[in-house]
Design a protein around this motif. Sequence first.
Motif, PDB file in Angstrom:
ATOM      1  N   ASP A 134       0.832  -1.199   0.000  1.00  0.00           N
ATOM      2  CA  ASP A 134       0.000   0.000   0.000  1.00  0.00           C
ATOM      3  C   ASP A 134       0.870   1.255   0.000  1.00  0.00           C
ATOM      4  N   LEU A 135       1.927   1.251   0.791  1.00  0.00           N
ATOM      5  CA  LEU A 135       2.845   2.393   0.833  1.00  0.00           C
ATOM      6  C   LEU A 135       3.492   2.605  -0.533  1.00  0.00           C
ATOM      7  N   LEU A 136       3.927   1.542  -1.187  1.00  0.00           N
ATOM      8  CA  LEU A 136       4.514   1.664  -2.526  1.00  0.00           C
ATOM      9  C   LEU A 136       3.500   2.236  -3.518  1.00  0.00           C
ATOM     10  N   ALA A 137       2.278   1.753  -3.463  1.00  0.00           N
ATOM     11  CA  ALA A 137       1.249   2.215  -4.392  1.00  0.00           C
ATOM     12  C   ALA A 137       0.958   3.704  -4.199  1.00  0.00           C
ATOM     13  N   ARG A 138       1.051   4.185  -2.959  1.00  0.00           N
ATOM     14  CA  ARG A 138       0.790   5.602  -2.703  1.00  0.00           C
ATOM     15  C   ARG A 138       1.984   6.485  -3.035  1.00  0.00           C
ATOM     16  N   THR A 139       3.212   6.001  -2.789  1.00  0.00           N
ATOM     17  CA  THR A 139       4.393   6.834  -3.016  1.00  0.00           C
ATOM     18  C   THR A 139       4.921   6.751  -4.446  1.00  0.00           C
TER      19      THR A 139
END
Length: 188
Positions: free
Chosen positions: A52-57
């Motif tokens: 999720d963090l990768l998808a947002r950043t």
Amino acid sequence: MHHPFAPHPRNRPAPAGPPVPFDPEPAAFLDGPAVPPGAEPSSPADVPRWRDLLARTSPDPTDEELRDGGAFEVHERYVPGPAGAPAVPVLVARPAGAPADAPVVCHLHGGGMIGGTHRTGVAGILREWAAPLGLVVVSVGYRLAPEHPYPAGVEDCYAGLRWTAGQLGGPGGGPRRIVLAGGSAGGG
């Protein structure tokens, strides 16, 4: 008189001045990663949070972004996977007007074999390699661990490469003009 073990005055280092400035584009990268250090997953249960963090950043580019104003024809397809496994997603980006036998880069995305998609990192490859060199890019998606343990992801990558060699390698599907490329997990 000069002492034989002392550095000669001509060999002494010059005083250091201010650092040489970087070009703004790589300077932004050198200032730090988009994902903060220590954000990596600490256990298999932590992988969804990290994804999720990768998808947002670092969100995956859209087809429209990859088309770059008509510079590329972009489409997705599913190709045969390993025996008994699901089909493998691939993203194909062909420079507009490229010949049928254009060289091909078969791209395997990074993400530690636990994150990323077949769109991860593709925009940079299109901009830096494909556009100036007239290369077709085939980016292979693969099943991610821990849901799909080794060798699932590696076998998917191989299935994508086999499809690429058979379909896009030029006349007769010859694999003579294919480069396999990837960073991080994709490079492994």
